[in-house]
Design an enzyme around this catalytic site. Structure first.
Site, PDB file in Angstrom:
ATOM      1  N   CYS A 181     -20.731  -4.398  -8.144  1.00  0.00           N
ATOM      2  CA  CYS A 181     -19.991  -5.065  -9.001  1.00  0.00           C
ATOM      3  C   CYS A 181     -20.239  -6.630  -9.290  1.00  0.00           C
ATOM      4  N   ASP A 190       0.832  -1.267  -0.041  1.00  0.00           N
ATOM      5  CA  ASP A 190      -0.006   0.072  -0.021  1.00  0.00           C
ATOM      6  C   ASP A 190       0.786   1.484  -0.048  1.00  0.00           C
ATOM      7  N   CYS A 235     -13.215  11.221  -4.838  1.00  0.00           N
ATOM      8  CA  CYS A 235     -13.883   9.725  -4.069  1.00  0.00           C
ATOM      9  C   CYS A 235     -13.863   9.928  -2.679  1.00  0.00           C
ATOM     10  N   CYS A 246     -15.559   3.775   1.087  1.00  0.00           N
ATOM     11  CA  CYS A 246     -16.796   3.532   0.512  1.00  0.00           C
ATOM     12  C   CYS A 246     -16.617   2.369  -0.442  1.00  0.00           C
ATOM     13  N   CYS A 276     -21.727   5.198  -8.648  1.00  0.00           N
ATOM     14  CA  CYS A 276     -20.671   6.039  -7.838  1.00  0.00           C
ATOM     15  C   CYS A 276     -21.398   7.169  -7.427  1.00  0.00           C
TER      16      CYS A 276
HETATM   17  C1  B12 Z   1      -3.982   6.521  -3.779  1.00  0.00           C
HETATM   18  C2  B12 Z   1      -4.903   5.286  -3.655  1.00  0.00           C
HETATM   19  C3  B12 Z   1      -6.025   5.402  -3.234  1.00  0.00           C
HETATM   20  C4  B12 Z   1      -6.845   6.985  -3.546  1.00  0.00           C
HETATM   21  C5  B12 Z   1      -6.808   7.174  -5.288  1.00  0.00           C
HETATM   22  C6  B12 Z   1      -7.701   6.127  -5.967  1.00  0.00           C
HETATM   23  C7  B12 Z   1      -6.772   5.972  -7.239  1.00  0.00           C
HETATM   24  N1  B12 Z   1      -7.702   5.100  -8.064  1.00  0.00           N
HETATM   25  O1  B12 Z   1      -5.686   5.982  -7.416  1.00  0.00           O
HETATM   26  C8  B12 Z   1      -8.051   6.965  -2.925  1.00  0.00           C
HETATM   27  C9  B12 Z   1      -8.011   7.400  -1.497  1.00  0.00           C
HETATM   28  C10 B12 Z   1      -9.253   7.686  -3.563  1.00  0.00           C
HETATM   29  C11 B12 Z   1      -8.309   5.437  -2.770  1.00  0.00           C
HETATM   30  C12 B12 Z   1      -9.431   4.643  -2.854  1.00  0.00           C
HETATM   31  C13 B12 Z   1      -9.713   3.410  -2.791  1.00  0.00           C
HETATM   32  N2  B12 Z   1      -8.709   2.306  -2.746  1.00  0.00           N
HETATM   33 CO1  B12 Z   1      -6.743   2.781  -2.801  1.00  0.00          CO
HETATM   34  N3  B12 Z   1      -5.068   3.076  -3.028  1.00  0.00           N
HETATM   35  C14 B12 Z   1      -4.330   4.162  -3.432  1.00  0.00           C
HETATM   36  C15 B12 Z   1      -2.639   3.822  -3.606  1.00  0.00           C
HETATM   37  C16 B12 Z   1      -2.067   4.124  -2.478  1.00  0.00           C
HETATM   38  C17 B12 Z   1      -1.995   4.192  -4.895  1.00  0.00           C
HETATM   39  C18 B12 Z   1      -2.910   3.906  -6.196  1.00  0.00           C
HETATM   40  C19 B12 Z   1      -2.292   4.693  -7.352  1.00  0.00           C
HETATM   41  O2  B12 Z   1      -1.202   4.699  -7.665  1.00  0.00           O
HETATM   42  N4  B12 Z   1      -3.177   5.851  -8.020  1.00  0.00           N
HETATM   43  C20 B12 Z   1      -2.582   6.339  -9.146  1.00  0.00           C
HETATM   44  C21 B12 Z   1      -3.570   5.863 -10.171  1.00  0.00           C
HETATM   45  C22 B12 Z   1      -3.285   6.690 -11.698  1.00  0.00           C
HETATM   46  O3  B12 Z   1      -3.224   4.629 -10.306  1.00  0.00           O
HETATM   47  P1  B12 Z   1      -4.318   3.393 -10.576  1.00  0.00           P
HETATM   48  O4  B12 Z   1      -5.747   3.936 -10.228  1.00  0.00           O
HETATM   49  O5  B12 Z   1      -3.872   2.253  -9.688  1.00  0.00           O
HETATM   50  O6  B12 Z   1      -4.488   3.048 -11.922  1.00  0.00           O
HETATM   51  C23 B12 Z   1      -3.155   2.408 -12.381  1.00  0.00           C
HETATM   52  C24 B12 Z   1      -3.670   1.177 -13.326  1.00  0.00           C
HETATM   53  O7  B12 Z   1      -4.929   0.856 -13.028  1.00  0.00           O
HETATM   54  C25 B12 Z   1      -3.183   1.076 -14.472  1.00  0.00           C
HETATM   55  N5  B12 Z   1      -4.317   1.019 -15.468  1.00  0.00           N
HETATM   56  C26 B12 Z   1      -5.614   1.371 -15.306  1.00  0.00           C
HETATM   57  N6  B12 Z   1      -6.162   0.765 -16.489  1.00  0.00           N
HETATM   58  C27 B12 Z   1      -5.249   0.404 -17.290  1.00  0.00           C
HETATM   59  C28 B12 Z   1      -5.128   0.247 -18.618  1.00  0.00           C
HETATM   60  C29 B12 Z   1      -4.084   0.040 -19.231  1.00  0.00           C
HETATM   61  C30 B12 Z   1      -4.185  -0.298 -20.855  1.00  0.00           C
HETATM   62  C31 B12 Z   1      -2.799  -0.009 -18.683  1.00  0.00           C
HETATM   63  C32 B12 Z   1      -1.446  -0.210 -19.354  1.00  0.00           C
HETATM   64  C33 B12 Z   1      -2.950   0.461 -17.157  1.00  0.00           C
HETATM   65  C34 B12 Z   1      -4.109   0.468 -16.817  1.00  0.00           C
HETATM   66  O8  B12 Z   1      -2.854   2.540 -14.818  1.00  0.00           O
HETATM   67  C35 B12 Z   1      -2.733   3.245 -13.706  1.00  0.00           C
HETATM   68  C36 B12 Z   1      -1.201   3.957 -13.607  1.00  0.00           C
HETATM   69  O9  B12 Z   1      -0.723   2.921 -13.274  1.00  0.00           O
HETATM   70  C37 B12 Z   1      -2.940   2.047  -3.844  1.00  0.00           C
HETATM   71  C38 B12 Z   1      -1.675   1.288  -3.259  1.00  0.00           C
HETATM   72  C39 B12 Z   1      -0.563   1.275  -4.290  1.00  0.00           C
HETATM   73  N7  B12 Z   1       0.587   1.457  -3.708  1.00  0.00           N
HETATM   74  O10 B12 Z   1      -0.898   1.073  -5.445  1.00  0.00           O
HETATM   75  C40 B12 Z   1      -4.246   1.949  -3.070  1.00  0.00           C
HETATM   76  C41 B12 Z   1      -4.920   0.708  -3.480  1.00  0.00           C
HETATM   77  C42 B12 Z   1      -5.341   0.801  -4.854  1.00  0.00           C
HETATM   78  N8  B12 Z   1      -6.453   1.094  -2.898  1.00  0.00           N
HETATM   79  C43 B12 Z   1      -7.445   0.006  -2.708  1.00  0.00           C
HETATM   80  C44 B12 Z   1      -8.242   0.163  -1.973  1.00  0.00           C
HETATM   81  C45 B12 Z   1      -9.021  -1.167  -1.560  1.00  0.00           C
HETATM   82  C46 B12 Z   1      -9.284   1.230  -2.304  1.00  0.00           C
HETATM   83  C47 B12 Z   1     -10.720   1.342  -1.886  1.00  0.00           C
HETATM   84  C48 B12 Z   1     -11.512   0.398  -2.438  1.00  0.00           C
HETATM   85  C49 B12 Z   1     -10.824   1.506  -0.232  1.00  0.00           C
HETATM   86  C50 B12 Z   1     -12.218   1.895  -0.108  1.00  0.00           C
HETATM   87  N9  B12 Z   1     -13.138   0.723   0.088  1.00  0.00           N
HETATM   88  O11 B12 Z   1     -12.504   3.031   0.445  1.00  0.00           O
HETATM   89  C51 B12 Z   1     -11.021   2.662  -2.813  1.00  0.00           C
HETATM   90  C52 B12 Z   1     -11.541   2.398  -4.057  1.00  0.00           C
HETATM   91  C53 B12 Z   1     -11.465   3.650  -5.060  1.00  0.00           C
HETATM   92  C54 B12 Z   1     -11.577   3.426  -6.512  1.00  0.00           C
HETATM   93  N10 B12 Z   1     -12.409   2.862  -7.221  1.00  0.00           N
HETATM   94  O12 B12 Z   1     -10.177   3.089  -7.053  1.00  0.00           O
HETATM   95  C55 B12 Z   1      -6.373  -1.270  -3.053  1.00  0.00           C
HETATM   96  C56 B12 Z   1      -7.044  -2.030  -4.056  1.00  0.00           C
HETATM   97  C57 B12 Z   1      -7.208  -3.266  -4.445  1.00  0.00           C
HETATM   98  C58 B12 Z   1      -7.833  -3.980  -5.646  1.00  0.00           C
HETATM   99  N11 B12 Z   1      -8.393  -5.054  -5.410  1.00  0.00           N
HETATM  100  O13 B12 Z   1      -7.805  -3.358  -6.569  1.00  0.00           O
HETATM  101  C59 B12 Z   1      -5.035  -0.796  -3.120  1.00  0.00           C
HETATM  102  C60 B12 Z   1      -4.029  -1.505  -4.098  1.00  0.00           C
HETATM  103  C61 B12 Z   1      -4.270  -0.920  -1.659  1.00  0.00           C
HETATM  104  C62 B12 Z   1      -3.832  -2.374  -1.315  1.00  0.00           C
HETATM  105  N12 B12 Z   1      -2.729  -2.418  -1.039  1.00  0.00           N
HETATM  106  O14 B12 Z   1      -4.551  -3.269  -1.428  1.00  0.00           O
HETATM  107  N13 B12 Z   1      -7.115   4.617  -3.063  1.00  0.00           N
HETATM  108  S1  SF4 Z   2     -17.854  -5.609 -14.039  1.00  0.00           S
HETATM  109 FE1  SF4 Z   2     -17.630  -4.447 -12.176  1.00  0.00          FE
HETATM  110  S2  SF4 Z   2     -15.832  -3.241 -12.523  1.00  0.00           S
HETATM  111 FE2  SF4 Z   2     -16.685  -3.688 -14.578  1.00  0.00          FE
HETATM  112  S3  SF4 Z   2     -17.882  -2.197 -15.235  1.00  0.00           S
HETATM  113 FE3  SF4 Z   2     -19.220  -3.757 -14.064  1.00  0.00          FE
HETATM  114  S4  SF4 Z   2     -19.454  -2.955 -11.803  1.00  0.00           S
HETATM  115 FE4  SF4 Z   2     -17.730  -1.907 -13.014  1.00  0.00          FE
HETATM  116  S1  SF4 Z   3     -15.214   4.073  -3.447  1.00  0.00           S
HETATM  117 FE1  SF4 Z   3     -14.691   6.119  -4.623  1.00  0.00          FE
HETATM  118  S2  SF4 Z   3     -15.015   5.595  -6.914  1.00  0.00           S
HETATM  119 FE2  SF4 Z   3     -16.157   3.947  -5.646  1.00  0.00          FE
HETATM  120  S3  SF4 Z   3     -18.048   4.392  -5.805  1.00  0.00           S
HETATM  121 FE3  SF4 Z   3     -17.321   5.066  -3.755  1.00  0.00          FE
HETATM  122  S4  SF4 Z   3     -16.863   7.222  -4.223  1.00  0.00           S
HETATM  123 FE4  SF4 Z   3     -16.983   6.287  -6.058  1.00  0.00          FE
END
Ligand code: B12
Ligand code: SF4
Ligand code: SF4
Length: 309
Positions: A247, A131, A212, A240, A196
């Protein structure tokens, strides 16, 4: 079986023995496409006040910079889906925060995994992360074949849904690599986007972190939550789960077998009135080992006032 195959099989068996539900292995490489996506996300300010997301960009997109000499990224999933849930109507706590703090639970498992690997393969270099480190955990999980990144941004496993924590172990040990999970099983579904509460889910699997509920209720340290969010929180007090609860792939979630994630009785039973009358002293005592302590007492009180207005 050659040495890399033997070591890979051994790591997966050991991970399973320690209670990890899934394990996949990927070559440690620079994440080109992710770097582009992350840069765009940051440029649009989707990190809000989470300044830590702006740090260590180079390390975040390249594990060989984070762990010099790294060859492999081992990704581990740990199910946290609870057997029991809060009753309808109580202030919502995200399921990941029902039990003990996962950082501690997983860190100790990673330490043990590293020690057991060393016992078998000799003295390797490696570091475990969960994380809080600059690692794009969802991308590594997908690259290691553990599932696809859904429209809601979460990593979804076909057999088990998305209620999993992700952890990684980055090491200089050469291993056999799993195939990228190339398929996306979201299909035409848009349930997460439609439901959402704050419209934080954008097209192209982009989540606007700064919109979020999880961000506002956990990460935002300001004394007040912005007025334009009034009435949109659907009673969520901490985190949340809407985009996961709706899903269809989470219909397959099974309760976790990790006893440390057993829900605190207060999380399950507290009514609005209980949260209201909670003192700082009791908060510190009850939630001392819980992820909920991250908001501090002040944060919980702020969130409660916000959803009650
Ligand atoms: C910052 C963060 C948050 C932030 C920002 C959310 C976000 N989406 O980034 C906030 C506080 C809002 C948050 C919320 C939540 N989080 Co959070 N969060 C993180 C953290 C620390 C970093 C994520 C990150 O790098 N964000 C930057 C964005 C740009 O990256 P990303 O969304 O991951 O997208 C990348 C990939 O998905 C990829 N990608 C996506 N689509 C595609 C398509 C292609 C073609 C390619 C090549 C790549 C690609 O590209 C992006 C850049 O690499 C990670 C832990 C970690 N170190 O990874 C946990 C993490 C993602 N969170 C987690 C969880 C559980 C949550 C919540 C469910 C918690 C909750 N119940 O309240 C929510 C879910 C919100 C959501 N729908 O994403 C888990 C997810 C587990 C899982 N099964 O996916 C993680 C991995 C923590 C963990 N160690 O378990 N989170
Ligand atoms: S399968 Fe889950 S993640 Fe994919 S669009 Fe439906 S609700 Fe969203
Ligand atoms: S966790 Fe964040 S992105 Fe997911 S439904 Fe809740 S507000 Fe929306």
């Amino acid at each position: 079986m050659n040495t890399t195959a033997k070591h890979s099989a051994l790591i997966k068996q050991t991970a399973a023995r320690l209670g990890f539900d899934h394990c996949g292995i990927s070559k440690a490489v620079f994440l080109n496409e992710d770097a582009r996506r992350l840069e765009t996300w940051l440029n649009k300010g989707m990190q809000g006040n989470m300044q830590y997301m702006e740090n260590y960009f180079d390390l975040r997109v390249d594990p060989t910079k984070l762990v010099p000499g790294a060859s492999s990224v081992i990704t581990l999933l740990l199910n946290y889906f609870p057997a029991e849930q809060q009753p309808e109507g109580s202030p919502g706590i995200a399921k990941y925060a029902y039990g003990e703090d996962y950082h501690e639970v997983i860190r100790s498992k990673l330490k043990e995994l590293m020690a057991l690997i060393k016992e078998d393969v000799g003295n390797i270099n490696g570091r475990g992360f969960v994380d809080s480190a600059p690692v794009l955990e969802r991308s590594w999980a997908q690259k290691s074949g553990l599932g696809w990144i859904g429209k809601n941004g979460n990593l979804i496993n076909k057999q088990a849904g998305s209620y999993f924590f992700i952890a990684t172990l980055i090491t200089d040990l050469l291993l056999d690599y799993d195939d990228d999970f190339a398929k996306d099983y979201c299909g035409t579904c848009t349930s997460c986007i439609d439901n959402c509460p704050t419209d934080a889910i954008l097209p192209g699997k982009v989540i606007d972190g700064s919109k979020c509920i999880s961000y506002f209720t956990i990460e935002l340290k300001d004394a007040l939550i912005p007025d334009n969010m009034k009435g949109k929180f659907d009673n969520w007090l901490f985190g949340c789960d809407v985009c996961q609860d709706v899903c269809p792939w989470n219909r397959f979630s099974k309760p976790t077998s990790e006893i440390k994630f057993k829900p605190l009785k207060e999380v399950l039973n507290f009514t609005s009135a209980d949260w209201e009358s909670l003192t700082e002293e009791s908060f510190k005592l009850i939630f001392k080992d819980s992820p909920i302590k991250r908001t501090k007492y002040k944060g919980i009180k702020r969130n409660l006032a916000f959803i009650q207005q």
